[in-house]
Design a protein around this motif. Structure first.
Motif, PDB file in Angstrom:
ATOM      1  N   PHE A  24      26.263 -13.378 -57.848  1.00  0.00           N
ATOM      2  CA  PHE A  24      26.461 -14.303 -56.743  1.00  0.00           C
ATOM      3  C   PHE A  24      27.555 -13.812 -55.828  1.00  0.00           C
ATOM      4  O   PHE A  24      28.598 -13.351 -56.266  1.00  0.00           O
ATOM      5  CB  PHE A  24      26.821 -15.680 -57.292  1.00  0.00           C
ATOM      6  N   CYS A  25      27.278 -13.884 -54.553  1.00  0.00           N
ATOM      7  CA  CYS A  25      28.238 -13.370 -53.589  1.00  0.00           C
ATOM      8  C   CYS A  25      29.015 -14.514 -52.980  1.00  0.00           C
ATOM      9  O   CYS A  25      28.467 -15.302 -52.229  1.00  0.00           O
ATOM     10  CB  CYS A  25      27.512 -12.586 -52.504  1.00  0.00           C
ATOM     11  N   PRO A  26      30.281 -14.632 -53.312  1.00  0.00           N
ATOM     12  CA  PRO A  26      31.036 -15.796 -52.860  1.00  0.00           C
ATOM     13  C   PRO A  26      31.478 -15.724 -51.399  1.00  0.00           C
ATOM     14  O   PRO A  26      31.961 -16.701 -50.875  1.00  0.00           O
ATOM     15  CB  PRO A  26      32.245 -15.803 -53.794  1.00  0.00           C
ATOM     16  N   GLU A 199      22.426 -10.014 -44.150  1.00  0.00           N
ATOM     17  CA  GLU A 199      23.565 -10.132 -43.235  1.00  0.00           C
ATOM     18  C   GLU A 199      24.533 -11.225 -43.669  1.00  0.00           C
ATOM     19  O   GLU A 199      25.291 -11.748 -42.863  1.00  0.00           O
ATOM     20  CB  GLU A 199      23.045 -10.376 -41.812  1.00  0.00           C
ATOM     21  N   HIS A 200      24.482 -11.564 -44.920  1.00  0.00           N
ATOM     22  CA  HIS A 200      25.357 -12.604 -45.456  1.00  0.00           C
ATOM     23  C   HIS A 200      26.825 -12.231 -45.294  1.00  0.00           C
ATOM     24  O   HIS A 200      27.652 -13.027 -44.905  1.00  0.00           O
ATOM     25  CB  HIS A 200      25.002 -12.822 -46.933  1.00  0.00           C
ATOM     26  N   CYS A 201      27.175 -10.990 -45.597  1.00  0.00           N
ATOM     27  CA  CYS A 201      28.547 -10.485 -45.461  1.00  0.00           C
ATOM     28  C   CYS A 201      28.470  -8.956 -45.538  1.00  0.00           C
ATOM     29  O   CYS A 201      27.439  -8.414 -45.902  1.00  0.00           O
ATOM     30  CB  CYS A 201      29.447 -11.051 -46.573  1.00  0.00           C
ATOM     31  N   PRO A 202      29.572  -8.252 -45.199  1.00  0.00           N
ATOM     32  CA  PRO A 202      29.510  -6.778 -45.239  1.00  0.00           C
ATOM     33  C   PRO A 202      29.102  -6.225 -46.600  1.00  0.00           C
ATOM     34  O   PRO A 202      28.389  -5.218 -46.678  1.00  0.00           O
ATOM     35  CB  PRO A 202      30.939  -6.364 -44.886  1.00  0.00           C
ATOM     36  N   LYS A 203      29.523  -6.889 -47.681  1.00  0.00           N
ATOM     37  CA  LYS A 203      29.165  -6.384 -49.015  1.00  0.00           C
ATOM     38  C   LYS A 203      27.661  -6.441 -49.245  1.00  0.00           C
ATOM     39  O   LYS A 203      27.073  -5.546 -49.850  1.00  0.00           O
ATOM     40  CB  LYS A 203      29.868  -7.206 -50.099  1.00  0.00           C
ATOM     41  N   CYS A 204      27.044  -7.525 -48.789  1.00  0.00           N
ATOM     42  CA  CYS A 204      25.592  -7.648 -48.936  1.00  0.00           C
ATOM     43  C   CYS A 204      24.884  -6.616 -48.061  1.00  0.00           C
ATOM     44  O   CYS A 204      23.906  -5.998 -48.490  1.00  0.00           O
ATOM     45  CB  CYS A 204      25.135  -9.069 -48.597  1.00  0.00           C
ATOM     46  N   ALA A 205      25.396  -6.430 -46.840  1.00  0.00           N
ATOM     47  CA  ALA A 205      24.787  -5.430 -45.949  1.00  0.00           C
ATOM     48  C   ALA A 205      24.873  -4.042 -46.580  1.00  0.00           C
ATOM     49  O   ALA A 205      23.903  -3.268 -46.556  1.00  0.00           O
ATOM     50  CB  ALA A 205      25.476  -5.449 -44.587  1.00  0.00           C
TER      51      ALA A 205
END
Ligand SMILES: [Zn+2]
Length: 316
Positions: A24-26, A199-205
């Motif tokens: 899960f990406c917080p 595009e949820h956050c840079p880590k997801c990208a």
């Protein structure tokens, strides 16, 4: 015949809680705070037992018993507690222990690096297949660590037991069934639909791009990185993400091979005709250190080649 992959165990755990598994990406703005008090794992009855209980629930429902009564009956007979929400879903035909929907809809799929990575891989080397009511997501590749990572990500996303690859000739294969993931990933992939996760956050990208480059990225000895894909739009999308999140410059997409071009397969030594047009992106040399720091490869031979080049040229 292969054993079917461990199926869903819907209803025996909080769906929202499961969607927030280890991957899960917080980060990111879209994440809402959720109540975590009910996310603790419950004892999960084996699949056969769930199916038996399910059949009984349907019978008891037909007899007009209340949800609470049905719950008590099932407990009396099988010694397990099934929550009334699940019983209600079973009775309404929204879900069942058969139908492969643990996370029953895309709305309940939470963004995470693991999910973004899986999306990237499926846009590349991965595949989707619908056969009867089995919706399969799979990957077949020669790099073990790549396929293993794909299995770990899938297990995290779906809250299932770790999935280990099987060996097929000189390749590793992972296949799972999930209707929800299939809806998201079936080809041609709907880029509008995946944006929310990528595009949820840079880590997801970064995780998405890593999956894509692991699949179809190529590092030459001279350090150049190319990304191939038959879908022009996918390359344009990757190019935008590279620039927007990481300032990585690339050129293209350039046409690589036209449909019907005769190719030589170095593995089999056979000639074959390409059946789709192919395009590629080229990462500008000055952006390679940024690519290494922000994205990189899961596949160790690709990562090593990039690293060797950067060290040799004093760029890291
Ligand atoms: Zn994220």
């Amino acid at each position: 015949m292969r054993e079917p992959v461990e199926g869903p165990r819907e209803g025996f755990q909080e769906v929202k809680g499961m969607a927030q598994g280890p991957g899960f990406c917080p980060e990111g703005e879209e994440v809402k705070k959720t109540d975590n008090t009910k996310t603790k794992r419950k004892e999960i009855p084996p699949r056969e037992l769930r199916i038996k209980a399910y059949n009984d629930v349907l019978k008891l429902g037909k007899r007009g018993l209340s949800l609470t009564k049905i719950r008590e009956e099932i407990h009396r007979k099988y010694g397990v507690w099934i929550d009334t929400t699940t019983i209600s879903r079973w009775l309404r035909g929204v879900s069942s222990p058969y139908n492969g929907r643990w996370i029953p809809s895309l709305e309940l799929l939470e963004p995470s690096e693991d999910l973004a990575n899986v999306i990237g891989v499926v846009l590349g080397d991965g595949y989707t297949r619908e056969k009867g009511d089995r919706c399969v997501i799979g990957l077949k590749a020669k790099d073990k660590e790549f396929v293993e990572k794909f299995g770990r990500c899938l297990a995290n996303i779906l809250g299932r037991k770790p999935i280990r690859p099987r060996k097929e000739a000189r390749r590793y294969v992972i296949e799972i069934t999930s209707k929800t993931l299939y809806e998201l990933l079936k080809k041609p992939v709907d880029l509008k639909r995946i944006r929310r996760y990528v595009e949820h956050c840079p880590k997801c990208a970064a995780a998405f791009l890593r999956g894509l480059f692991d699949s179809e990225g190529h590092v030459q000895k001279a350090g150049y990185i190319y990304l191939h894909n038959t879908n022009y739009e996918v390359l344009v999308y990757a190019q935008r993400l590279l620039w927007r999140y990481f300032g990585i410059e690339s050129t293209g997409p350039w046409p690589h091979k036209q449909k019907g071009t005769t190719m030589h397969d170095p593995r089999t030594g056979k000639q074959y005709k390409t059946n789709e047009d192919c395009y590629y992106l080229y990462i500008r040399a000055e952006s390679l250190p940024k690519f290494y720091r922000n994205i990189g490869f899961t596949i160790s031979r690709k990562q090593k080649r990039l690293e060797d080049y950067l060290r040799r040229t004093g760029k890291i």
